[in-house]
Write a protein that holds these residues in place. Structure first.
Motif, PDB file in Angstrom:
ATOM      1  N   MET A   1       0.857  -1.207   0.000  1.00 54.04           N
ATOM      2  CA  MET A   1       0.000   0.000   0.000  1.00 54.04           C
ATOM      3  C   MET A   1       0.885   1.248   0.000  1.00 54.04           C
ATOM      4  N   LYS A   2       0.608   2.169  -0.909  1.00 56.80           N
ATOM      5  CA  LYS A   2       1.378   3.416  -0.966  1.00 56.80           C
ATOM      6  C   LYS A   2       1.174   4.210   0.324  1.00 56.80           C
ATOM      7  N   TYR A   3       2.255   4.808   0.805  1.00 52.16           N
ATOM      8  CA  TYR A   3       2.196   5.577   2.058  1.00 52.16           C
ATOM      9  C   TYR A   3       2.779   6.952   1.789  1.00 52.16           C
ATOM     10  N   ILE A   4       2.037   8.008   2.072  1.00 53.31           N
ATOM     11  CA  ILE A   4       2.584   9.350   1.833  1.00 53.31           C
ATOM     12  C   ILE A   4       2.454  10.226   3.079  1.00 53.31           C
ATOM     13  N   GLU A   5       3.430  11.124   3.206  1.00 52.77           N
ATOM     14  CA  GLU A   5       3.412  12.058   4.334  1.00 52.77           C
ATOM     15  C   GLU A   5       3.119  13.454   3.794  1.00 52.77           C
ATOM     16  N   VAL A   6       2.155  14.071   4.434  1.00 52.39           N
ATOM     17  CA  VAL A   6       1.600  15.322   3.935  1.00 52.39           C
ATOM     18  C   VAL A   6       1.577  16.361   5.065  1.00 52.39           C
ATOM     19  N   VAL A   7       1.821  17.618   4.709  1.00 51.41           N
ATOM     20  CA  VAL A   7       1.610  18.703   5.677  1.00 51.41           C
ATOM     21  C   VAL A   7       0.371  19.490   5.256  1.00 51.41           C
ATOM     22  N   ALA A   8      -0.365  19.959   6.230  1.00 55.04           N
ATOM     23  CA  ALA A   8      -1.567  20.750   5.942  1.00 55.04           C
ATOM     24  C   ALA A   8      -1.519  22.021   6.777  1.00 55.04           C
ATOM     25  N   ALA A   9      -1.867  23.145   6.149  1.00 55.03           N
ATOM     26  CA  ALA A   9      -1.831  24.450   6.818  1.00 55.03           C
ATOM     27  C   ALA A   9      -3.241  24.855   7.235  1.00 55.03           C
ATOM     28  N   ILE A  10      -3.410  25.030   8.519  1.00 55.12           N
ATOM     29  CA  ILE A  10      -4.681  25.545   9.036  1.00 55.12           C
ATOM     30  C   ILE A  10      -4.453  27.051   9.147  1.00 55.12           C
ATOM     31  N   ILE A  11      -4.777  27.772   8.076  1.00 57.22           N
ATOM     32  CA  ILE A  11      -4.427  29.201   8.021  1.00 57.22           C
ATOM     33  C   ILE A  11      -5.548  30.015   8.664  1.00 57.22           C
ATOM     34  N   ARG A  12      -5.188  30.712   9.732  1.00 59.47           N
ATOM     35  CA  ARG A  12      -6.190  31.506  10.458  1.00 59.47           C
ATOM     36  C   ARG A  12      -5.914  32.986  10.240  1.00 59.47           C
ATOM     37  N   HIS A  13      -6.970  33.697   9.913  1.00 61.98           N
ATOM     38  CA  HIS A  13      -6.867  35.155   9.785  1.00 61.98           C
ATOM     39  C   HIS A  13      -8.151  35.752  10.338  1.00 61.98           C
ATOM     40  N   LYS A  14      -8.018  36.602  11.339  1.00 60.50           N
ATOM     41  CA  LYS A  14      -9.184  37.243  11.969  1.00 60.50           C
ATOM     42  C   LYS A  14     -10.267  36.232  12.339  1.00 60.50           C
ATOM     43  N   GLU A  15      -9.887  35.175  13.033  1.00 65.34           N
ATOM     44  CA  GLU A  15     -10.832  34.158  13.533  1.00 65.34           C
ATOM     45  C   GLU A  15     -11.486  33.325  12.428  1.00 65.34           C
ATOM     46  N   LYS A  16     -10.960  33.407  11.215  1.00 71.88           N
ATOM     47  CA  LYS A  16     -11.506  32.550  10.148  1.00 71.88           C
ATOM     48  C   LYS A  16     -10.403  31.654   9.615  1.00 71.88           C
ATOM     49  N   TYR A  17     -10.837  30.542   9.037  1.00 75.83           N
ATOM     50  CA  TYR A  17      -9.899  29.513   8.567  1.00 75.83           C
ATOM     51  C   TYR A  17     -10.077  29.316   7.065  1.00 75.83           C
ATOM     52  N   LEU A  18      -8.964  29.180   6.368  1.00 74.08           N
ATOM     53  CA  LEU A  18      -9.035  29.033   4.913  1.00 74.08           C
ATOM     54  C   LEU A  18      -9.239  27.563   4.520  1.00 74.08           C
ATOM     55  N   CYS A  19     -10.321  27.343   3.772  1.00 76.01           N
ATOM     56  CA  CYS A  19     -10.685  25.991   3.317  1.00 76.01           C
ATOM     57  C   CYS A  19     -10.654  25.996   1.796  1.00 76.01           C
ATOM     58  N   VAL A  20     -10.095  24.962   1.203  1.00 73.27           N
ATOM     59  CA  VAL A  20      -9.992  24.919  -0.263  1.00 73.27           C
ATOM     60  C   VAL A  20     -10.543  23.605  -0.798  1.00 73.27           C
ATOM     61  N   GLN A  21     -11.074  23.692  -2.019  1.00 73.24           N
ATOM     62  CA  GLN A  21     -11.723  22.515  -2.609  1.00 73.24           C
ATOM     63  C   GLN A  21     -10.885  21.959  -3.749  1.00 73.24           C
ATOM     64  N   ARG A  22     -10.662  20.661  -3.719  1.00 69.91           N
ATOM     65  CA  ARG A  22      -9.904  19.991  -4.788  1.00 69.91           C
ATOM     66  C   ARG A  22     -10.765  19.869  -6.033  1.00 69.91           C
ATOM     67  N   GLY A  23     -10.114  19.831  -7.160  1.00 73.07           N
ATOM     68  CA  GLY A  23     -10.825  19.567  -8.410  1.00 73.07           C
ATOM     69  C   GLY A  23     -11.037  18.074  -8.575  1.00 73.07           C
ATOM     70  N   VAL A  24     -11.280  17.676  -9.815  1.00 72.83           N
ATOM     71  CA  VAL A  24     -11.497  16.252 -10.070  1.00 72.83           C
ATOM     72  C   VAL A  24     -10.161  15.532  -9.912  1.00 72.83           C
ATOM     73  N   ASN A  25     -10.207  14.313  -9.431  1.00 74.18           N
ATOM     74  CA  ASN A  25      -9.009  13.540  -9.119  1.00 74.18           C
ATOM     75  C   ASN A  25      -9.235  12.117  -9.601  1.00 74.18           C
ATOM     76  N   LYS A  26      -8.130  11.409  -9.831  1.00 70.09           N
ATOM     77  CA  LYS A  26      -8.307  10.013 -10.290  1.00 70.09           C
ATOM     78  C   LYS A  26      -8.996   9.164  -9.226  1.00 70.09           C
TER      79      LYS A  26
END
Ligand SMILES: Nc1nc2c([nH]c(=O)n2[C@H]2C[C@H](O)[C@@H](COP(=O)(O)OP(=O)(O)OP(=O)(O)O)O2)c(=O)[nH]1
Length: 132
Positions: A1-26
Motif C-alpha cells: 500500500m502506498k504511504y505518503i506524508e503530507v503537511v496541511a496548513a490551518i491558516i487563520r486570519h481574523k478568527e476565520k480559517y481558509l478551506c480549499v476545494q480539490r478539483g477532479v481527481n483520479k
C-alpha cells in the motif's frame, strides 16, 4: 500500500480559517472534497519548509507557521496518508488559487458545513472543539 506524508496548513486570519476545494481527481473519494492547503513533504524538507513552499505554490500566499495542532493517519482505498496539521497565520486574507477550484474563509463553527476529505474530519473536529 502506498504511504505518503503530507503537511496541511490551518491558516487563520481574523478568527476565520481558509478551506480549499480539490478539483477532479483520479480517486473519486478525494474529488471535489474540501481540505486544508498543503501537500507532500519532499525529501530533505522540514515540515515548515514544505508548508511554506506548498502554500506559496497553491495560493501565492506567504504564511507564518505556528504550532503543530494534530497528526492524523488515514487509510484510503488506494493509499495511506500521514498528515501533520499546523496552525499558520497570514498577514491578510488575499490568495490566488492555482490548483484548487474554490476557496473560502470560514469561522470555526461553520467548518462542518463542508464536504471534507475523510482524513480531515478529525482535524476539523479538533479545531471546532478548541478554545480561542
Ligand atoms: N494537502 C492536503 N492533502 C490532503 C488533505 N486531506 C487529504 O486526504 N489529502 C490527501 C490528498 C492527496 O492525496 C494528498 C496530498 O497530496 P498532494 O496535494 O501533494 O498531491 P496530489 O496527490 O493531489 O497530486 P500529485 O502531487 O500526486 O500530483 O493527501 C488535506 O487536508 N490537505
Amino acid at each position: 500500500m502506498k504511504y505518503i506524508e503530507v503537511v496541511a496548513a490551518i491558516i487563520r486570519h481574523k478568527e476565520k480559517y481558509l478551506c480549499v476545494q480539490r478539483g477532479v481527481n483520479k480517486y473519486p473519494y478525494i474529488s471535489h472534497k474540501y481540505e486544508f492547503p498543503g501537500g507532500k513533504i519532499e525529501k530533505g524538507e522540514s515540515h515548515q519548509q514544505a508548508l511554506r513552499r506548498e502554500i506559496q505554490e497553491e495560493l501565492l500566499m506567504d504564511i507564518e507557521v505556528k504550532e503543530h495542532l494534530h497528526t492524523v493517519e488515514h487509510r484510503y482505498p488506494d493509499f495511506t496518508i500521514k498528515m501533520y496539521a499546523y496552525l499558520c497565520t497570514s498577514a491578510n486574507d488575499e490568495y490566488t488559487l492555482t490548483e484548487h477550484i474554490h476557496g473560502l474563509w470560514l469561522s470555526k463553527n461553520e467548518l462542518e458545513r463542508l464536504d471534507w476529505a475523510a482524513a480531515d474530519i478529525p482535524i476539523v473536529q479538533g479545531i471546532m472543539r478548541s478554545k480561542g
